[in-house]
Design an enzyme around this catalytic site. Structure first.
Site, PDB file in Angstrom:
ATOM      1  N   HIS A 226       0.807  -1.217   0.000  1.00  5.37           N
ATOM      2  CA  HIS A 226       0.000   0.000   0.000  1.00  5.37           C
ATOM      3  C   HIS A 226       0.839   1.266   0.000  1.00  5.37           C
ATOM      4  O   HIS A 226       0.297   2.371  -0.108  1.00  5.37           O
ATOM      5  CB  HIS A 226      -0.981   0.008   1.190  1.00  5.37           C
ATOM      6  CG  HIS A 226      -0.359   0.223   2.527  1.00  5.37           C
ATOM      7  ND1 HIS A 226      -0.038  -0.822   3.372  1.00  5.37           N
ATOM      8  CD2 HIS A 226      -0.002   1.352   3.179  1.00  5.37           C
ATOM      9  CE1 HIS A 226       0.479  -0.334   4.490  1.00  5.37           C
ATOM     10  NE2 HIS A 226       0.509   0.993   4.400  1.00  5.37           N
ATOM     11  N   ASP A 248      -0.326  -7.419   0.722  1.00  5.57           N
ATOM     12  CA  ASP A 248       0.214  -6.106   1.058  1.00  5.57           C
ATOM     13  C   ASP A 248       1.732  -6.172   0.999  1.00  5.57           C
ATOM     14  O   ASP A 248       2.425  -6.049   2.009  1.00  5.57           O
ATOM     15  CB  ASP A 248      -0.260  -5.644   2.436  1.00  5.57           C
ATOM     16  CG  ASP A 248      -0.033  -4.141   2.642  1.00  5.57           C
ATOM     17  OD1 ASP A 248       0.446  -3.481   1.696  1.00  5.57           O
ATOM     18  OD2 ASP A 248      -0.345  -3.648   3.738  1.00  5.57           O
ATOM     19  N   GLY A 326       3.527   5.805   9.014  1.00  2.00           N
ATOM     20  CA  GLY A 326       4.920   5.973   8.635  1.00  2.00           C
ATOM     21  C   GLY A 326       5.747   4.737   8.926  1.00  2.00           C
ATOM     22  O   GLY A 326       6.821   4.542   8.360  1.00  2.00           O
ATOM     23  N   SER A 328       4.689   1.839   8.155  1.00  2.13           N
ATOM     24  CA  SER A 328       4.305   0.887   7.103  1.00  2.13           C
ATOM     25  C   SER A 328       5.516   0.377   6.337  1.00  2.13           C
ATOM     26  O   SER A 328       6.405   1.137   5.954  1.00  2.13           O
ATOM     27  CB  SER A 328       3.361   1.562   6.111  1.00  2.13           C
ATOM     28  OG  SER A 328       2.049   1.557   6.574  1.00  2.13           O
ATOM     29  N   SER A 343       2.025  -4.004   7.842  1.00  2.00           N
ATOM     30  CA  SER A 343       0.885  -3.719   6.982  1.00  2.00           C
ATOM     31  C   SER A 343      -0.004  -2.648   7.615  1.00  2.00           C
ATOM     32  O   SER A 343      -0.068  -1.516   7.134  1.00  2.00           O
ATOM     33  CB  SER A 343       0.072  -4.995   6.730  1.00  2.00           C
ATOM     34  OG  SER A 343      -1.107  -4.723   6.007  1.00  2.00           O
TER      35      SER A 343
END
Length: 374
Positions: A226, A248, A326, A328, A343
């Site tokens: 993402h 993801d 952030g 991620s 994720s």
């Protein structure tokens, strides 16, 4: 929620990570001469690399090092004797020659006395350095990515990107430098810093949003899907593959940077990655991310399905490790074994929360990537 930060940051905020130098060789305690010191204790691998580059053997490489040490002394002698007439030196290792650029006959004679071959030129090194300093202090156009002093050509070289010739020419004319003292080198590529890519460090996507590196792989790093789609630009390269929702995961190619098998611990160090053996439910795991740093917890389950606003993602690792926007894409480790990339989830690192991770082995298998270890 997804753990991607939408905070926009400028290029000036980008971090500089320096590659780790190889272990420095031990110096000889009492070298008899500078030439002897130039080879005593030099790492064997360095000599082998030099020999391969020079097309010789290690003895030949050592001979070059001795010549370089002797040439350094010659350079010092020429510079001291020539004074303001000194314009720089350069070497021809194939003939073991030291050339010295000078601006007067007296300096030319001094160069000969010092063991160098003199080359009479128009501009002294002091003059060229003054021009370079003038450029440094000026509002340099964006079409000029770099400039340098070419002692062999006796001028200041101004590099110019394609299409910037006229702008660069106008800028150079505004300097009022002596004729022939500045040369434009057109069609240059803009340089960029070389970074060491480690898990957990931040990167910017399309100059708009921020995520974290998952794990270094051969040629780049893996992260969350993402965070970007194939073709999106990042601080260190571009997305080559991405899948979200459903999965993801993504990977970013970093052709001009150096990925290494480590994860930042946000305490001034890095954790070595040794493999990607899956840990069991109940195992303690730790996560590294660019917003909240290093946090730990336990694996609660596998094959979890999460329904994000953008769509469902299945096959995730569920944990009670906290995370925030952030983080991620950041790394999840069990000891020194890579587990997954961040994720999304709920909560935060103040009150605690639940965070889900895309298993790293699935990413590696999908794109045929090799995890880097250290």
């Amino acid at each position: 929620m997804n753990r991607i930060s939408k905070t926009v940051v400028g290029a000036a905020a980008l971090g500089l990570f320096l590659t780790t130098a190889a272990s420095a060789p031990a110096l000889a305690q009492t070298p008899a001469t500078p030439e002897r010191a130039a080879v005593d204790g030099v790492d064997a691998q360095l000599l082998e690399a030099m020999a391969a580059d020079l097309g010789t053997d290690t003895a030949g490489a050592q001979d070059v090092l001795r010549f370089q040490a002797d040439a350094a002394a010659t350079t010092d002698d020429v510079e001291a004797a020539a004074g303001e007439a000194y314009a720089g030196t350069w070497l021809d290792e194939s003939t073991r020659t030291v050339y010295a650029a000078v601006t007067t006959d007296a300096a030319s004679a001094a160069a000969v006395d010092a063991g160098a071959v003199p080359v009479e030129v128009e501009h002294s090194l002091t003059d060229l350095e003054a021009i370079a300093a003038q450029i440094e202090a000026s509002p340099v156009p964006d079409v000029i990515p770099s400039w340098w002093i070419d002692v062999e050509a006796n001028d200041v070289v101004v590099d110019v990107v394609a299409g910037g010739d006229q702008i660069a020419s106008d800028f150079v004319a505004s300097l009022g430098a002596p004729a022939g003292a500045v040369r434009l080198d057109t069609g240059a590529e803009a340089p960029e810093t070389f970074a060491t890519i480690r898990g957990g460090m931040s990167y910017i996507i399309n100059n708009q949003s921020r995520c974290s590196v998952g794990f270094a792989v051969q040629g780049g790093f893996v992260t969350a899907g993402h965070c970007g789609v194939a073709g999106d630009s990042t601080t260190y390269g571009s997305f080559r593959g991405s899948s979200f929702p459903g999965n993801d995961y993504a990977w970013v190619a970093t052709p001009n940077h150096t990925p290494v098998g480590q994860v930042m611990d946000y305490a001034g160090g890095a954790v070595a990655v040794k493999g990607s053996t899956q840990a069991a439910v109940g195992a303690t795991v730790c996560r590294s991310g660019s917003t909240t740093g290093w946090h730990c917890g336990q694996i609660q389950g596998f094959n979890s399905t999460v329904r994000y606003a953008e769509g469902s993602v299945s096959g995730l690792i569920r944990t009670n490790v906290c995370a925030e926007p952030g983080d991620s894409g950041g790394s999840l480790l069990a000891g020194n074994q890579a587990q997954g990339v961040t994720s999304g989830g709920s909560g935060d690192c103040t009150s605690g929360g639940t965070t889900y991770f895309q298993p790293v082995n699935e990413i590696l298998q999908t794109y045929g990537l090799r995890l880097l270890t250290s």
